[in-house]
Design a protein around this motif. Structure first.
Motif, PDB file in Angstrom:
ATOM      1  N   VAL A  77      -7.169  -2.548  -0.876  1.00  0.00           N
ATOM      2  CA  VAL A  77      -5.950  -2.967  -0.182  1.00  0.00           C
ATOM      3  C   VAL A  77      -4.769  -3.067  -1.137  1.00  0.00           C
ATOM      4  O   VAL A  77      -3.659  -2.617  -0.825  1.00  0.00           O
ATOM      5  CB  VAL A  77      -6.179  -4.314   0.528  1.00  0.00           C
ATOM      6  N   ALA A  78      -4.973  -3.655  -2.323  1.00  0.00           N
ATOM      7  CA  ALA A  78      -3.855  -3.948  -3.229  1.00  0.00           C
ATOM      8  C   ALA A  78      -3.354  -2.732  -3.994  1.00  0.00           C
ATOM      9  O   ALA A  78      -2.149  -2.625  -4.256  1.00  0.00           O
ATOM     10  CB  ALA A  78      -4.267  -5.037  -4.218  1.00  0.00           C
ATOM     11  N   THR A  79      -4.234  -1.809  -4.364  1.00  0.00           N
ATOM     12  CA  THR A  79      -3.840  -0.688  -5.217  1.00  0.00           C
ATOM     13  C   THR A  79      -2.770   0.210  -4.591  1.00  0.00           C
ATOM     14  O   THR A  79      -1.759   0.507  -5.248  1.00  0.00           O
ATOM     15  CB  THR A  79      -5.069   0.143  -5.616  1.00  0.00           C
ATOM     16  N   PRO A  80      -2.923   0.655  -3.344  1.00  0.00           N
ATOM     17  CA  PRO A  80      -1.846   1.505  -2.779  1.00  0.00           C
ATOM     18  C   PRO A  80      -0.509   0.779  -2.697  1.00  0.00           C
ATOM     19  O   PRO A  80       0.538   1.376  -3.001  1.00  0.00           O
ATOM     20  CB  PRO A  80      -2.376   1.846  -1.380  1.00  0.00           C
ATOM     21  N   PHE A  81      -0.521  -0.493  -2.293  1.00  0.00           N
ATOM     22  CA  PHE A  81       0.735  -1.239  -2.200  1.00  0.00           C
ATOM     23  C   PHE A  81       1.345  -1.459  -3.584  1.00  0.00           C
ATOM     24  O   PHE A  81       2.570  -1.365  -3.756  1.00  0.00           O
ATOM     25  CB  PHE A  81       0.491  -2.596  -1.524  1.00  0.00           C
ATOM     26  N   GLY A  82       0.494  -1.768  -4.567  1.00  0.00           N
ATOM     27  CA  GLY A  82       0.997  -2.001  -5.909  1.00  0.00           C
ATOM     28  C   GLY A  82       1.597  -0.761  -6.530  1.00  0.00           C
ATOM     29  O   GLY A  82       2.714  -0.796  -7.090  1.00  0.00           O
ATOM     30  N   ILE A  83       0.881   0.360  -6.460  1.00  0.00           N
ATOM     31  CA  ILE A  83       1.391   1.607  -7.032  1.00  0.00           C
ATOM     32  C   ILE A  83       2.609   2.094  -6.264  1.00  0.00           C
ATOM     33  O   ILE A  83       3.582   2.587  -6.845  1.00  0.00           O
ATOM     34  CB  ILE A  83       0.285   2.673  -7.054  1.00  0.00           C
ATOM     35  N   GLY A  84       2.563   1.951  -4.936  1.00  0.00           N
ATOM     36  CA  GLY A  84       3.718   2.363  -4.128  1.00  0.00           C
ATOM     37  C   GLY A  84       4.970   1.573  -4.468  1.00  0.00           C
ATOM     38  O   GLY A  84       6.070   2.138  -4.571  1.00  0.00           O
ATOM     39  N   THR A  85       4.816   0.259  -4.664  1.00  0.00           N
ATOM     40  CA  THR A  85       5.965  -0.563  -5.051  1.00  0.00           C
ATOM     41  C   THR A  85       6.492  -0.148  -6.416  1.00  0.00           C
ATOM     42  O   THR A  85       7.710  -0.077  -6.640  1.00  0.00           O
ATOM     43  CB  THR A  85       5.559  -2.047  -5.079  1.00  0.00           C
ATOM     44  N   ALA A  86       5.579   0.136  -7.351  1.00  0.00           N
ATOM     45  CA  ALA A  86       5.993   0.560  -8.693  1.00  0.00           C
ATOM     46  C   ALA A  86       6.739   1.896  -8.635  1.00  0.00           C
ATOM     47  O   ALA A  86       7.747   2.090  -9.336  1.00  0.00           O
ATOM     48  CB  ALA A  86       4.771   0.679  -9.597  1.00  0.00           C
ATOM     49  N   ILE A  87       6.273   2.814  -7.805  1.00  0.00           N
ATOM     50  CA  ILE A  87       6.952   4.105  -7.664  1.00  0.00           C
ATOM     51  C   ILE A  87       8.346   3.908  -7.086  1.00  0.00           C
ATOM     52  O   ILE A  87       9.323   4.529  -7.530  1.00  0.00           O
ATOM     53  CB  ILE A  87       6.123   5.058  -6.780  1.00  0.00           C
TER      54      ILE A  87
END
Length: 278
Positions: A77-87
């Motif tokens: 759950v956290a990885t896509p949101f985290g990487i997406g926010t960083a991008i």
């Protein structure tokens, strides 16, 4: 008396090495103590049997499954949101009020004690959404807790990718999204994976947030809506209540071994991916 540059350099070097060796010595002493106490307890029965008599006998198979599943839910759950926010912060927006608000929010979330996350998860997921004490409640709570770590590490990793890589991608006719997915993210992958590994370690070792949301059931979980007891919670309860220190040390030793295996495994996968990319 003024010290010459050569002497001060030697003193500084000695101090730095002494500090580093001191930290390493503390780390290895803790690991060695736990492994010496816990490895004799590890056996096939201990790994495959479920806990009995409140953990005084039996094994920890249900806790192993609970730990892996709760961690998997949190990371997925956290990885896509985290990487997406960083991008978004690095590639799709300029420095301004919005980016400052997002970074401030991430830094604030990183500083919140885990017990507060547990209380939030208990009120929101367990009670308000009526999920009950379950793997899903624990995993979603842990996902919120590790999100700041993934955002910050991913953002810093993406920022280290030279701007030239992006310019070359644009010159070859790639769109912005294609440049990010084919050039930027592969180059930043080692740093991103390190952030995910740190997040996994925090999930595996967490107790307060998990015990309030996933529960502490000893039986084998049957679905994402089943309560479970992770190894960290199992170790905490066994040690705190004095139920069985032998089983507590065995659980702690297995936790250390599991974290080491996860770190080595992820690093091997990343290195293989980088080697294939070359």
């Amino acid at each position: 008396m003024k010290m010459n540059a050569n002497t001060s350099q030697k003193i500084a070097k000695f101090t730095i090495w002494a500090a580093a060796l001191f930290v390493i010595a503390i780390l290895f002493s803790i690991i060695a103590y736990i492994l010496v106490k816990g490895i004799p307890m590890l056996s096939w029965e201990f790994l495959t049997d479920i806990p009995r008599d409140m953990g005084r006998s039996g094994g920890i198979s249900s806790s192993i499954v609970g730990t892996l599943v709760v961690t998997a839910v949190a990371v997925i759950v956290a990885t896509p949101f985290g990487i997406g926010t960083a991008i978004y912060l690095t590639e799709y927006t300029r420095e301004g009020r919005i980016t400052r608000i997002i970074r401030f929010s991430a830094e604030s979330l990183a500083g919140i004690p885990s017990i507060v996350y547990g209380l939030f998860g208990f009120i929101f997921f367990v009670i308000y959404l009526n999920m009950g004490w379950s793997i899903l409640s624990g995993g979603l709570t842990m996902a919120i807790m590790i999100l700041p770590t993934i955002i910050r590490t991913s953002e810093e990793s993406i920022r280290t990718v030279p701007q030239l890589y992006r310019e070359v991608g644009f010159s070859l006719g790639l769109t912005k999204l294609q440049t990010i997915t084919r050039t930027v993210l592969p180059s930043a992958l080692p740093g991103i994976v390190n952030g995910v590994i740190l997040s996994i370690g925090r999930c595996v070792a967490e107790t307060a947030a998990v015990i309030l949301t996933a529960g502490s059931a000893l039986r084998m979980p049957e679905s994402l809506f089943s309560p479970t007891r992770t190894m960290a919670v199992h170790f905490y309860i066994l040690a705190r209540e004095g139920i069985s220190m032998d089983n507590a040390y065995g659980t702690a030793a297995l936790l250390i071994i599991l974290i080491l295996l996860l770190n080595v495994g992820f690093n091997m996968l990343v290195n293989r991916f980088i080697a294939k990319g070359r």
